[in-house]
Design an enzyme around this catalytic site. Sequence first.
Site, PDB file in Angstrom:
ATOM      1  N   ASN A  10     -21.065   7.698  16.888  1.00 40.86           N
ATOM      2  CA  ASN A  10     -21.656   7.699  15.548  1.00 40.86           C
ATOM      3  C   ASN A  10     -22.721   6.608  15.419  1.00 40.86           C
ATOM      4  O   ASN A  10     -22.798   5.912  14.407  1.00 40.86           O
ATOM      5  CB  ASN A  10     -20.554   7.529  14.495  1.00 40.86           C
ATOM      6  N   GLU A  36     -23.708  11.283  20.088  1.00 40.57           N
ATOM      7  CA  GLU A  36     -24.408  10.657  18.959  1.00 40.57           C
ATOM      8  C   GLU A  36     -24.738   9.199  19.274  1.00 40.57           C
ATOM      9  O   GLU A  36     -24.478   8.296  18.473  1.00 40.57           O
ATOM     10  CB  GLU A  36     -23.606  10.778  17.661  1.00 40.57           C
ATOM     11  N   ASP A 156     -17.879  16.052  21.661  1.00 34.82           N
ATOM     12  CA  ASP A 156     -17.625  16.502  20.293  1.00 34.82           C
ATOM     13  C   ASP A 156     -18.106  17.943  20.212  1.00 34.82           C
ATOM     14  O   ASP A 156     -19.303  18.201  20.098  1.00 34.82           O
ATOM     15  CB  ASP A 156     -18.388  15.592  19.323  1.00 34.82           C
ATOM     16  N   ASN A 158     -17.264  20.058  17.833  1.00 34.81           N
ATOM     17  CA  ASN A 158     -17.327  20.484  16.437  1.00 34.81           C
ATOM     18  C   ASN A 158     -16.605  21.808  16.199  1.00 34.81           C
ATOM     19  O   ASN A 158     -17.037  22.640  15.401  1.00 34.81           O
ATOM     20  CB  ASN A 158     -18.787  20.560  15.960  1.00 34.81           C
TER      21      ASN A 158
END
Length: 267
Positions: A10, A36, A156, A158
Amino acid sequence: MLTVATVNVNGIRAAFRRGMAPWLESTDPDLLLMQEVRASDDVLRELLGGDWNIAHAEPAIDGHKGRAGVAVASRRPIKDERGEIGPERFAGTGRWVEADVVLDDGTTLTAVSTYVFTGEFETPPRQKEKYAFLDAITARLAELRADGRHVLMCGDLNIAHREEDLKAWKANRKKSGFLPEERAWMDRLFEAGWVDLGRRFGGDGPGPYSWWSWRGKAFDNDAGWRIDYQIASPDLAASATTCVIHRAPTYAERWSDHAPVVATYNL
C-alpha cells in the site's frame, strides 16, 4: 529452507514510515514479493538496502502511475526477470513481474508478483480489464509450468475464492472481488493443479483474512477478506511446510491495510 513473504505494501514509503522495517528484519524472508509499491526503482532499493537482488515493474502509463507497481526482492541470485505478462494492453501497468531465482541446489524457481485489477470499484470501472488480465494469467502460468520448473505466483488477486474467504460474503455476492465469474476462474486454476497454500494451511475457515479496510472497526471486528495468495505449482506445493498470515496484533501496529502471507518451503 526457503522463506517467502508476499504483501501488498500500500505504498512502500508509507509502509516503512508505519513500521515495515522491524517486521522485515524479524521475518527475514529469502524472497519478498510486493504489490502496490508506488515508488521508483531507486526509492525501492534505498528503502530495502543493498543486500537484495530486485526485479521491479514500475507503472509507466497514466492511470497506473502512483497506484500500482510490483516487485520481487531476493536474497538469492536472480538470473532473469520479465516485467510484462504478454498482451500489449497490459504493458506498462506495473501489475506483473517474474524473477527466475537460483536456488541453493542450482535449480530455478520462477517467482511472480502480481496485482490484479480491483474491477468495478476503480474509476473508470475495469471489470472487463480484470477478466482479460485473469485470462492472461492463465495462459502465462501454463507457459511457465510447461517445462517442469517450480513456479510460485504471489500477490493481491482482489478475489475472495470461497465464502470462507470473506466475513460479509452474503452482502458481496454481486460485487467485484466475489463475483461468480471471478470465483469460477479460481476454481479452474486449482482444478488445473495449482495449489492455494493459504487455504491448505489455513484450515476450513472462516478466514484467516489478509485485508481489512482502514475504516471503522473492520480490523478490530476481523471483518476482512482473504485476497492475498501464494499459489504454487504442484511439485513446489509438495515442498511447502507452512503458510501463515502475519496479522498485526493491533490496529495501531498495522503498516498496510494488507497483512503479509509468509510460507516456508523445504528446498
